[in-house]
Structure formats: structure tokens, C-alpha cells
Design an enzyme around this catalytic site. Sequence first.
Site, PDB file in Angstrom:
ATOM      1  N   GLU A 175     -52.574  -9.842 -72.161  1.00 57.55           N
ATOM      2  CA  GLU A 175     -53.763  -9.104 -71.470  1.00 57.55           C
ATOM      3  C   GLU A 175     -53.746  -7.890 -71.796  1.00 57.55           C
ATOM      4  O   GLU A 175     -54.237  -6.910 -72.568  1.00 57.55           O
ATOM      5  CB  GLU A 175     -53.998  -9.837 -69.996  1.00 57.55           C
ATOM      6  CG  GLU A 175     -55.451  -8.990 -69.609  1.00 57.55           C
ATOM      7  CD  GLU A 175     -56.090  -9.977 -68.628  1.00 57.55           C
ATOM      8  OE1 GLU A 175     -55.593 -11.034 -68.408  1.00 57.55           O
ATOM      9  OE2 GLU A 175     -57.040  -9.606 -68.132  1.00 57.55           O
TER      10      GLU A 175
ATOM     11  N   GLU B   8     -49.753  -9.529 -58.835  1.00 62.26           N
ATOM     12  CA  GLU B   8     -51.313  -9.385 -58.792  1.00 62.26           C
ATOM     13  C   GLU B   8     -52.320 -10.153 -57.836  1.00 62.26           C
ATOM     14  O   GLU B   8     -53.118  -9.580 -57.512  1.00 62.26           O
ATOM     15  CB  GLU B   8     -51.615 -10.410 -60.238  1.00 62.26           C
ATOM     16  CG  GLU B   8     -53.082 -10.690 -60.492  1.00 62.26           C
ATOM     17  CD  GLU B   8     -53.278 -11.138 -61.781  1.00 62.26           C
ATOM     18  OE1 GLU B   8     -52.384 -11.852 -62.490  1.00 62.26           O
ATOM     19  OE2 GLU B   8     -54.373 -10.990 -62.611  1.00 62.26           O
TER      20      GLU B   8
HETATM   21  C1  BGC Z   1     -57.052  -8.739 -64.755  1.00 55.40           C
HETATM   22  C2  BGC Z   1     -57.396  -7.979 -63.560  1.00 55.40           C
HETATM   23  C3  BGC Z   1     -58.867  -7.532 -63.788  1.00 55.40           C
HETATM   24  C4  BGC Z   1     -59.646  -8.771 -63.919  1.00 55.40           C
HETATM   25  C5  BGC Z   1     -61.158  -8.760 -63.517  1.00 55.40           C
HETATM   26  C6  BGC Z   1     -58.012 -10.004 -64.694  1.00 55.40           C
HETATM   27  O1  BGC Z   1     -57.449 -10.789 -65.650  1.00 55.40           O
HETATM   28  O2  BGC Z   1     -55.783  -9.007 -64.744  1.00 55.40           O
HETATM   29  O3  BGC Z   1     -56.732  -7.138 -63.144  1.00 55.40           O
HETATM   30  O4  BGC Z   1     -59.425  -6.504 -63.202  1.00 55.40           O
HETATM   31  O5  BGC Z   1     -59.150  -9.668 -65.019  1.00 55.40           O
HETATM   32  O6  BGC Z   1     -61.622  -9.507 -63.086  1.00 55.40           O
END
Ligand code: BGC
Length: 949
Positions: free
Chosen positions: A509, A791
Site C-alpha cells: 500500500e 493501524e
Molecule cells: C489505509 C489507511 C487509509 C484508509 C482509507 C487504508 O488502507 O492504510 O490508513 O486512510 O485505507 O480508508
Amino acid sequence: MQPARLRCEYLTDPVGVDARSPRLSWELVESDPSHRGAAQSAYRITVRRLDRDAQAQRPTTGAGKQGAPHAARSTAAPGAIVWDSGKVSSPQCAHVACGGKDLAPCGAYAWRVRVWDESGAPSEWSPEARWTMGLAQEGPRSLPRFCWAGPRLSETWNELESAPSPYLRKSFTLTAPARRAVLFASALGLYEARLNGSRVGDALLTPEWTDYRIKVQYQGYDVTGMVREGENAIAAVLGPGWYAGQLGMGHHFLGITRGFYGRIPRFAAYLLVELADGTETVVTTDASWSYTTDGPIRGADILDGETYDARREIDGWDQPGFDDTGWKQVSVVTGPRMVAQAAEPIRITQDIAPVSMTQPAPGTWVFDMGQNMVGWVRLAVQGLAGTDVRIRHAEVLTDDGMLYRDNLRLEAARPHAGARQEDHFICGGGESVFEPHFTYHGFRYVEVTGLERAPASWSLVGRVLHSDAPEAGSFECGNPVLNRLMAAIQWTQRGNMLGIPTDCPQRDERLGWAGDITAFGQTAIFNRDMAAFLARWLRDLRDAQTADGRVPDFAPHPYDSDMRFSGNPGWADAAVLVPWRLYQAYGDTRVLEEAFDSARRWVEFSLRQNPDLIWRDHGTCTPLYYGDWLNADTFVDIPGLPRKGGEVPKEIYATAFFALSTQTLARMAGVLGRTQDEATYGALARRIRAAFMRAFVTKDGRIKGDTQAGYALALNFDLLPVGLRRKAAARMVAALKPYKGAPSTGIVSTVPLMKELVRWGYVEEAYRLLNRREMPSWIYMLEHGGTTMWERWDGWVEGRGFQNPRMNSFNHYAIGSVGEWMWRVIGGINPDDAAPGAESFIIAPRPGDALSWAKATHRTMHGPLSVEWRLEDGSFALRITIPPNTSATVIIPGATASDVTEAGLPLARSPGVKVLPRRPEGCALRVEAGLYSFVASPRSFAATRRRTG
Ligand code: BGC
């Protein structure tokens, strides 16, 4: 008082400045600790040209055959003063635009400043600082249109595997010793440039990530000491990087593995050498360069890792005199617009040694770095030629001591999906040291296999890399666990600032998610100087704004932002809220000028979509807004906590952001002198607030959904009328009860909750959340192996194990935005929103729990500001240093003016201190620059603790 720390466009001695009138800033240092009210009353700057005057030179392009060095006679002597500001009566010590006209492309300048203090006494001249202008867009001192040199064919292209790295080189001759040499370089892909066998500079992963369809950054290097009379060699090795390699979520959403912007990495360089004999030589990338793909880097990818085959090392390939027969001639093509890199580069800033090494399976060695870090490892190995040493990276271990790689999103069915985070070193025979070049990994644990014998623990070193934005302060308090928490937050910040502010550094990501940095921005600013880094990223954000005004959810946006990932409240609002924060912190009005139009377009889009002023889900355009992401409703299998009811309804959440952004836009307009816009958006913000009240708030202050987050956002964004605020705050506290005192908030509303608890007198409740040890809490992360922020609150839970591996990073800063709260409430340092750019601060530490001391320093645009408080025998001692040119409002908790002394004297006799009307939180004072030692008597302080506690 002396000027110090001279910077140009926020950087120290930058090479490659695009701004036509670069802005100069300096800090002020008062050496007499007893002096109060130090302030600058005037300044004078002089700027001197260091290189030869290009105006006086004949054109330097077009001489000789393409690519041959060419020379021109110079007549003007260096050293002439090109700008003298004269003595300017002004307190301004930041962002003074250089008034020199027509600064020359590639021109080198030296500047110095002297200041006069408040009594008119002059300082010495500062030592000289420097900057070098960047390339011209066209004409002399620009790169030719066809300058992007790389392999001729895409013969090596393969969408599934990264291709071997191209190695490029060229020899050139200098007819005299160099007086000055400067190299500007860039790549489509990544590059490491070399001159005469040595690496140029220490910047890594250059030119970093931008939307290469729109622009690419170039870097500037002073290479004066690297070139010599006679034959020289300039060279570069390239990697695919973000340009031609894998990109986060490409697999998942587009089914594309690599090559988003292009397939063939290419290099562009402009080397300017001023010779001692007054001539000038320019070497650029053109068809005279040669290349090979037979070098040691056999494949490199940001997500997958790098394969290095030491058997293929080419001796002397980057040296003069190398025989490149057999190398091929490059092809050159045109490339995108180039911009100078306007922020600190990515660098290695620390090496760490592993804390332990285990052998969980025969031949499998696992090193624990003791810290979840971002970068790569350097490994010393001894092996027979051809031995393949595999180095894999992960954040956590499974119960059997092996790497936990599930959260890297590797898929058995799609072997090329996910982030392999795997380097291979093919030994060349004998002893060698391996270090990758064009990848980075997020990891605490490193698994090494393929070695012939057990490695020594010293053979592996963790190399920590990130955008090298300078540290902006230090924080310490009497509770070691909270110090660990701050350290974890700071590590998370470092690991997620790689050219852009990313969400995570490990899975596939690693995108510049705007909501995360909107939440974390102020914490980031307290920890490091984010001025240049974030101002640059905001340009990327605007690059991807759609024609109808939607701001992307992340930037750079490699996909089509018209089709997906744009226009989400709380994320898109970064276009308004992040520039505003930068302005608050650094007093930078150019950031607002640059942002205004884009911010307005986002607010106008929101208005067109939601004419009745309540944000609703609009399907196609803004398909699903994330809302208060990762709130308690997303917990899985956590007995004892409600399954639903934690999430603030999305319409409330989104309308709150609509109001906040509109109000902030009006403020921006005010600063920029756009009175009509200020009135228009101020009025619109009032109408949105009224609509919010009508739709969601009852007369007795209940907000629909009755969530912690709903109250926190409404209070924090000032959406409620004065009369309802206290009631709403009480309801916010009551909303903690169903969660047994835990937060049910997500990444957006957690810090608003913490801040509003303190604002409304619930200081102990806020400390209780901070010190909480059960999930959900920050300390839970630390006590369960976390050395960075997770997270998800429930990333890993005792008895249950890991959350959904498809989205479960252990190095994500958003939840760590509680750092801001710690700086403000424990450290007591609050930028004064009414006086941006360090003109004024509010110093208001709020002791709570059993905390007995704290010490915080924050480097402001004017110089370091520090706060130290201590509770001893019930008395409260507060020692502060306010830098010159800055003043502060100081709130001494619980005290009344008559109970407070300063340096042992009653306040009335303390110079530079003015007593203000008492505030509910304590005694309020206004102080000028200087050092102060306050002590509040035990009686008053104890009384307040009872009241607020
Ligand atoms: C990310 C987040 C991001 C989010 C959005 C995720 O996959 O890691 O930090 O803000 O998606 O919804």
C-alpha cells in the site's frame, strides 16, 4: 542577540532552488539569560553571487557535436553583491523574499544577515549561508528536451518481475581544474549517480515519488571536489522505483503488477563545471552515453525487494579509463516537467544493531532489531560464489518464532501480489557486504537463509531511512511508559515519511493517504520540521484534484482520480486543513496562496453535492466515505464491548468536516486579504453549522447517535452554540460508559475527544484514556510488543490473535496523533492560533494522574521554546524559555496570581510579566521573550486538582 540557523526555503544551503525569489529565514539567539523582551527591530541582508555571472557569458549550449562538453568565456568576476536589503525596520525573521532581480539558473549565492534588537543595538553579521538556484526551464542552463537516457528497447520488460538495472556511463574531459561543479540529476525510476568512482551525495530513493505524468523532481549536488582536470567519468545505476515498479493497491484495484507510469527507467543529468581558467563545461545526458544491463542488480522493486548478484560486479564501471566496449548506446527521449526537490531528501539517519538472533528452524536465522523500523539491512557474508542468501523482513513473529508475513498481503493464487520484502544476495565468493539500493522494507524481524554457517550477530545492521526533516524538539515526562509511547509515535512518523506521508511502510500500500496526515499533522509538526515536506506533498495532492473539485484520498494518485479514491470527507479536507496547519506553525502565507484555489474548489464541490448543506452518501462520485475510520464498530471478537454504536453517523461526521473546511477557507481568505471570499465562506460556514444543529442536535445538546466521536467533533470543530457546549461535553463523557471508559473513536476523532475532555475540565478522564492498559489503548500496543503505533486498536489481541491480515499494519501513525495531545497537555506547548508563525504561544501544562514532571522543547521559526514543570511537595514549579520575537500567554494551573512568584518575586515585580484576568484553569499571564521561573503555592494548586479532578 544574534541571528543563527540561516535557511533558504526552509533548507540549509540547498542546491537547486526553483523559487524565483527564494525566502530567507533565521532564528534569533539571545545569549543573556536574564534579558527579557528580546525582539528584532530591524534587519539587513546582503546576497553575494558566488559563481561567474551567466549574463556576461556567451550561450553555453549548442557548441560542438551533441553531448560534447562545450566552453564559453566568462568576463564577470564572482563575488558581486546582487542584493542589499538595506536596514529594514521590521520584526520579520522568516520568509523574507530575496529582492535580487533575475537570479541566474544554477547560480550560487551566499547570504548573511545582521539584526537590531528592540533597543536598536546591532548584532554582528551572521556567518554566510548559501543556496544554488535550480535549472532553467528552457534555454541556457536547462536540460535539452531529449535528455532522458536509458536502455534502447523494452526487451527486458516483464510485468511480473522487475528487470535488471541499467548501468549508464560517459567519460568527459576537463581542460583545467574545477572552480565549482554542480550536478543536477533525476530519473524516471530511481537513480544513484556516481562521479569518478564515488557516490554523489547521500540522498536515497531519488527522485522520490511524484505523479511522473505531471512532473518529476530533480536533485542538486555540489560536486566541486569530485571532478578533476583531465578525464572524468559520470555514471548512474537505475531502478524501476515507483515509476516502473509495483505500486500500492495496483493489484487489488486495477489488476496491474508494475509499470504504472512507464517501463524503462531513464536518467537525466546536467553537470556544470566552472573551470579555474574561466571557462565552463556542461555535460548532459544525451546519445553519447552507453549502458549495460549486465551489472549486479538483477531486479529491484520498492515492494518486493532487490536481488544483487556480486558475481556480476563490474570493476571500474564508474571510473575514467573504463573500457566500455560491448556496452550499448542509450536512447534518449523527452520527459515530464522537472521541478527542483523542495524538501529534505530521504537519507539513512541511524544504524541499529539487532538485540537478538535465533534459529527457529535449521538454517533459518531470525534477527530481532528490537524496533519496528523502516529501511533495509546491511549484511556481511562469506560464501561460495553463487550462494543465494535470502533476507526477508516482517514486523512480527508467529508463535513458532518464524516471520508473520500474512499482513504483507501475499497471495498463493497470485504470486506477484503483495509486498515480498525479500532481498537476495548472490555471493561473489569470499567476504562481502550486501546492502540494497532501490527498495525499502518495514520490519522488526529479519530472516536470513542460505548461509553456509551461522552468522555472527554483528554481521547484520539495520539501516534506518526516511525523509530527513529535522527534529523539532524533545519530550520527556515523569512516566516512562508515556516516554515510550512518544518514542513509538516518533518512530512511526520516521518510518512513514518517505518522500510523501505514507499510511504504512510494509504491505503493498504505502500510499500518501490524506486522512491519516490530516489527523497526524500537528503531532508531526511538534516532532519534526514538516514545513518543506508537507508543502511539497500538498502540491502532489493538488496535482490529482479532479476538474470538478474533488481532492484525492491519497497523493500521488497513480490511478484515475476521476474514477476512484477521491472526494472523501476527512481525507479530501487535507487540501484545506493541512495548509492551514502549516500556516499556523510556520507563518507561511505562500502555502495559503498556493492552496487557496484548490481549497475553494473542494468546498464548492461539497456545496454543489450537498445544496441542503448536509453531506450525504452520493454513490458514484463519492462512493463510500470512510468516516471515522477504524472506530470500535470495526473490532472483531472483543467480548465486553458493544458491537455497534461507536461509530459517529457518517452524515454527521462528513457535515462536520464540510463546516470546518468552509470556516477554515474563510480564515484563509482573511489572511490573504480576500475580503469578499472571507465574507462569503464565513456566511456559508454559519449556514452549515445551523443546518448541522437542525439536523443532528437536540435542544438539550444530544447529538444523533450519541457517540463519543459525534460530541468530540462537534465541540472540536466549534459547531455548537455556546450554551450547549458544556452539556455536549457532559454527554461525551457519558458516552464513555457503555465502553467501560474506553474510547470508541476512530483515527479521526480520538484526538478531538482527548482535547475536548481537557477543554471542558475532564482532565483526569483524559489521562485515564491515555494511561489505559486494556485494549483499546496505546499502552496496550506497547505492552504487547509494539514499538510503533498500530493501524488498528485491535491489531493483535490476547486470546484472539491478529486482526484481518488484509489490513493490519503495525506501523501506522494515525492513532499516534495522540502525540499532539501529549505535547499540548503534558508538554504545555500550544501554538497560539491567533498569532501564527511562532509570534505567540499558549503555555498551559495540565498535570494529571500521578504525573509529577515534564520537559518539552519545540523549535519554532524564531528559535527553541522550552517548558519544564515539576510538582514537588504539592507546589508547582514552571520554568519556560520563550525565544526572541515571541511572546506567550502562560496559564499556571489552579493558581491565583497572588499565589505565584517568579524568580522568587511577586508577579508584580517581575519584569516582562503582565497578569491577565484569571481563567477557570488557573492564573493567566502574558510574558515577553525570556527565561522565567514560576512557582505556585501548594494551597491553590491542590484546590484546583480537586475541582477539575
Ligand atoms: C489505509 C489507511 C487509509 C484508509 C482509507 C487504508 O488502507 O492504510 O490508513 O486512510 O485505507 O480508508
